[in-house]
Design an enzyme around this catalytic site. Structure first.
Site, PDB file in Angstrom:
ATOM      1  N   HIS A 296       5.552  -3.740  -4.858  1.00 52.62           N
ATOM      2  CA  HIS A 296       6.803  -3.066  -5.204  1.00 52.62           C
ATOM      3  C   HIS A 296       6.933  -2.850  -6.710  1.00 52.62           C
ATOM      4  O   HIS A 296       7.611  -1.939  -7.150  1.00 52.62           O
ATOM      5  CB  HIS A 296       8.002  -3.806  -4.626  1.00 52.62           C
ATOM      6  CG  HIS A 296       8.152  -3.531  -3.171  1.00 52.62           C
ATOM      7  ND1 HIS A 296       7.731  -4.404  -2.209  1.00 52.62           N
ATOM      8  CD2 HIS A 296       8.600  -2.431  -2.526  1.00 52.62           C
ATOM      9  CE1 HIS A 296       7.933  -3.866  -1.030  1.00 52.62           C
ATOM     10  NE2 HIS A 296       8.470  -2.680  -1.184  1.00 52.62           N
TER      11      HIS A 296
ATOM     12  N   ARG B 215      17.432   4.180   3.206  1.00 50.86           N
ATOM     13  CA  ARG B 215      16.944   3.026   3.981  1.00 50.86           C
ATOM     14  C   ARG B 215      17.821   1.831   3.693  1.00 50.86           C
ATOM     15  O   ARG B 215      18.102   1.532   2.534  1.00 50.86           O
ATOM     16  CB  ARG B 215      15.500   2.716   3.594  1.00 50.86           C
ATOM     17  CG  ARG B 215      14.973   1.506   4.335  1.00 50.86           C
ATOM     18  CD  ARG B 215      13.548   1.229   4.022  1.00 50.86           C
ATOM     19  NE  ARG B 215      13.375   0.645   2.697  1.00 50.86           N
ATOM     20  CZ  ARG B 215      12.191   0.331   2.190  1.00 50.86           C
ATOM     21  NH1 ARG B 215      11.095   0.578   2.882  1.00 50.86           N
ATOM     22  NH2 ARG B 215      12.094  -0.216   0.996  1.00 50.86           N
TER      23      ARG B 215
ATOM     24  N   GLU C  88       6.240   0.318  10.594  1.00 49.99           N
ATOM     25  CA  GLU C  88       5.362  -0.382   9.657  1.00 49.99           C
ATOM     26  C   GLU C  88       4.834  -1.693  10.236  1.00 49.99           C
ATOM     27  O   GLU C  88       4.172  -2.460   9.564  1.00 49.99           O
ATOM     28  CB  GLU C  88       6.061  -0.596   8.309  1.00 49.99           C
ATOM     29  CG  GLU C  88       7.491  -1.039   8.377  1.00 49.99           C
ATOM     30  CD  GLU C  88       8.221  -0.980   7.029  1.00 49.99           C
ATOM     31  OE1 GLU C  88       7.594  -0.733   5.993  1.00 49.99           O
ATOM     32  OE2 GLU C  88       9.438  -1.222   7.034  1.00 49.99           O
TER      33      GLU C  88
ATOM     34  N   ASP D 197       3.222  -1.277   4.300  1.00 50.69           N
ATOM     35  CA  ASP D 197       3.303  -2.475   5.131  1.00 50.69           C
ATOM     36  C   ASP D 197       2.436  -2.351   6.378  1.00 50.69           C
ATOM     37  O   ASP D 197       1.845  -3.327   6.821  1.00 50.69           O
ATOM     38  CB  ASP D 197       4.752  -2.751   5.530  1.00 50.69           C
ATOM     39  CG  ASP D 197       5.492  -3.471   4.419  1.00 50.69           C
ATOM     40  OD1 ASP D 197       4.938  -4.465   3.903  1.00 50.69           O
ATOM     41  OD2 ASP D 197       6.595  -3.048   4.046  1.00 50.69           O
TER      42      ASP D 197
ATOM     43  N   CYS E 109       6.409   7.761   4.535  1.00 53.87           N
ATOM     44  CA  CYS E 109       6.935   7.521   3.185  1.00 53.87           C
ATOM     45  C   CYS E 109       6.200   6.394   2.456  1.00 53.87           C
ATOM     46  O   CYS E 109       6.624   5.963   1.398  1.00 53.87           O
ATOM     47  CB  CYS E 109       8.434   7.235   3.237  1.00 53.87           C
ATOM     48  SG  CYS E 109       8.851   5.763   4.160  1.00 53.87           S
TER      49      CYS E 109
END
Ligand code: PEP
Ligand code: MG
Length: 581
Positions: free
Chosen positions: A187, A331, A429, A453, A500
């Protein structure tokens, strides 16, 4: 120094060393000028720690009991004592250590004294003292990175940077990032991308130790290279490269407003991933057709209190302003994993990526979750908003989340607040969700493939672990087949399917995604224009053949080799790649 290309672009500036996890120093110690800064940082963290402990103590006393709360008075006494501050001050002033390192030294001394103590009662408290040390160091690391005005054009160098540390950086002063650890799908790397900061991660400990405060660095975020104190002609070469990149980006500008329509008339949207509302403008400027992923958890990072309903609504509304005609997919917070969140006091876990994360936390904290759902519903009255739940592994989770969503609607009705209708989708994911894709498709309006993920869980490879980064690849045949299955299930059910994760912008796979019939590819803003230019070329070519050939290949290396040939891209030759299996 070679690392992993984590965020493209070139940065030339001077090294600013930060301190890594657990306060271990990286590189040189601080100069005398920095003592006051470090002392201030220490006292600020000390006061915050004392407040935190007091709060915790009260909570524990109310909920559990006085005896259990006692541990906190012990911790408080230790750090409140003058002796503690004096020792830390000594290490900062006399030995030139950073606040983190000085705290760590003192804590180690105390812990060793306790461990050697004969008194069994006190021995129990050795861990408590380490705990308080960790708390102080965490507070220090979470502090704003204050850089004085003279320190412009800097490149942050650290062992590792947390997403909240990056979120606090001032992009006017910081030109780039270099870390010893990390991977391109962590991240932190994602955040650097969306802030447009060139970054190279995973240069390793040895390289890190070679960099001193103030050294000149060139960070080549595209090639994953860092040059330490480069000669002048190299700097001027890189300045030329910088201008060339700028020119190339301007060339790509012609794709800004281009819409991608397939031969069958279906449209492929190319949109952007963002972590805060101001990045929506960058997406727009880069030709993004809406937002495919608003990572709302980034709104929570680097602050003490979670943002309330109004604040979140404002953030969503601001993003929507840039896209009056295109959708913005919000999200719900994907917290946990490598992202910590204020207000919930989530304990550290052994396996955070397999732990209390995302929808699991939200379903368990309905009120906390509903604040966000209400804000999203209200934003839907102002534009085309879609809502997406992360980390869905079962039908029950979707149904429970939707029940809470209904409750949130009811609350808005009762309060007479305006809200809008919206599509509800889930992130795909987790491999179990793919096995359940047909059933899940009946519950939602769309799927969005989160490949970062998905690869992590499908190939069993930690997405932030530098040592195994080559295994985290979307070219794995198993991953490509899983993605294909997901798309087919969505098509069969007549729902939309998006992607995404970072793989959405993987150049060599763009024709594959195009041919599969994915409805939207969402990526870091900096990758949108190039993706649109490549996709435009493939729009009228037969992509069926590509898909069939790719799926027929049996190894990662074969697939990569085949695609790299189609793109005349020699840098992906499997001979060089370690990804063969
Ligand atoms: C993903 O997992 O691919 C994704 C898009 O979500 P995140 O990277 O925020 O986990
Ligand atoms: Mg994810």
């Amino acid at each position: 120094m070679e690392g992993t290309a984590a965020s493209p672009g070139i940065a030339i500036g001077s090294a600013f060393l930060l301190f890594g996890e657990s306060g271990q120093a990286i590189g040189a110690n601080l100069g005398a000028d920095d003592h006051d800064i470090e002392l201030n940082r220490f006292y600020q963290a000390l006061n915050e720690a004392l407040d935190d402990i007091e709060m915790l103590q009260k909570k524990v006393q109310e909920k559990i009991g006085k005896k259990e709360a006692h541990i906190f008075s012990f911790q408080k006494d230790i750090i409140a004592e003058e002796e503690f501050s004096e020792k830390v001050t000594h290490f900062i002033k006399e030995e030139g250590l950073s606040a983190e390192k000085a705290v760590q030294r003192v804590i180690r001394q105390y812990a060793a004294e306790l461990a050697n103590s004969e008194d069994t009662y006190i021995k129990v408290d050795e861990n408590d003292i380490k705990d308080i040390g960790e708390r102080l160091i965490n507070l220090l690391q979470g502090q704003d990175i204050k850089l004085d005005i003279s320190q412009n054009n800097i490149i942050i160098v650290a062992r590792e940077l947390s997403p909240s540390q990056i979120a606090r950086l001032d992009p006017k002063k910081v030109l780039g990032l270099v870390t010893a650890e990390g991977s391109s799908t962590s991240h932190s790397a994602i955040l650097a991308n969306s802030m447009g900061l060139p970054a190279v991660v995973g240069i390793g400990e040895e390289n890190l130790a070679r960099i001193s405060q103030g050294d000149t660095l060139i960070v080549d975020g595209k090639e994953g290279q860092v040059y330490l104190n480069p000669p002048r002609d190299m700097i001027s070469d890189y300045r030329k490269k910088q201008s060339l990149m700028l020119w190339h980006n301007q060339e790509l500008n012609k794709y800004r407003d281009k819409k991608l329509i397939r031969a069958d008339g279906s449209r492929l949207y190319v949109s952007g991933n963002i972590g805060n509302s101001s990045e929506a403008l960058t997406v727009k400027q880069n030709g993004g057709e809406g937002i495919g992923l608003f990572r709302t958890e980034f709104l929570y990072l680097g602050r003490e209190k979670a943002p309330d309903e109004e604040e979140q609504l404002q953030a969503f509304a601001k993003a929507l302003e840039h896209f009056p005609e295109d959708p913005v997919i919000i999200r719900t917070m994907d917290i946990g994993g490598d992202k910590e969140i204020p207000g919930l006091n989530l304990p550290a876990e052994e396996n955070p990526f397999l732990g209390y994360r995302a929808i699991r936390v939200c379903l368990d904290n309905r009120d906390y979750f509903k604040v966000q759902l209400r804000a999203i519903l209200r934003a839907a009255a102002r534009g085309e908003v879609k809502l997406m739940y992360p980390m869905i592994s079962s039908l029950e989770e979707v149904r429970s989340a939707n029940t809470i969503l209904r409750e949130a609607r009811g609350e808005l009705d009762a309060a007479g607040k305006e809200y809008g209708e919206l599509d509800v989708g889930i992130m795909i994911e987790i491999p179990a969700a793919i096995a359940m894709a047909r059933e899940l498709s009946r519950e939602v309006d769309f799927f969005s493939l989160g490949t970062n993920d998905l690869i992590q869980y499908a190939v069993a490879v930690d997405r932030s672990n530098e040592r195994i980064k080559d295994l985290h690849t979307p070219f794995h045949p198993g991953v490509l087949r899983m993605i294909t299955r997901t798309v087919m299930a969505a098509k069969e059910a007549g729902i939309k399917v998006y992607m995404c994760g970072e793989a959405a912008g993987e150049k060599l796979l763009l024709p594959f995604w195009l041919g599969l019939g994915i409805d939207q590819l969402s990526m870091s803003p900096g990758r949108i224009l190039e993706a649109k230019s490549i996709l435009s070329e493939w729009l009228n070519r037969d992509t069926r053949e590509v898909i069939e050939e790719v799926l027929a290949k049996s190894t990662t290396a074969e697939i990569q080799y085949y695609l790299s040939r189609l793109f005349h891209d020699n840098s992906r030759s499997p001979v060089k790649s370690k990804q063969g299996n």
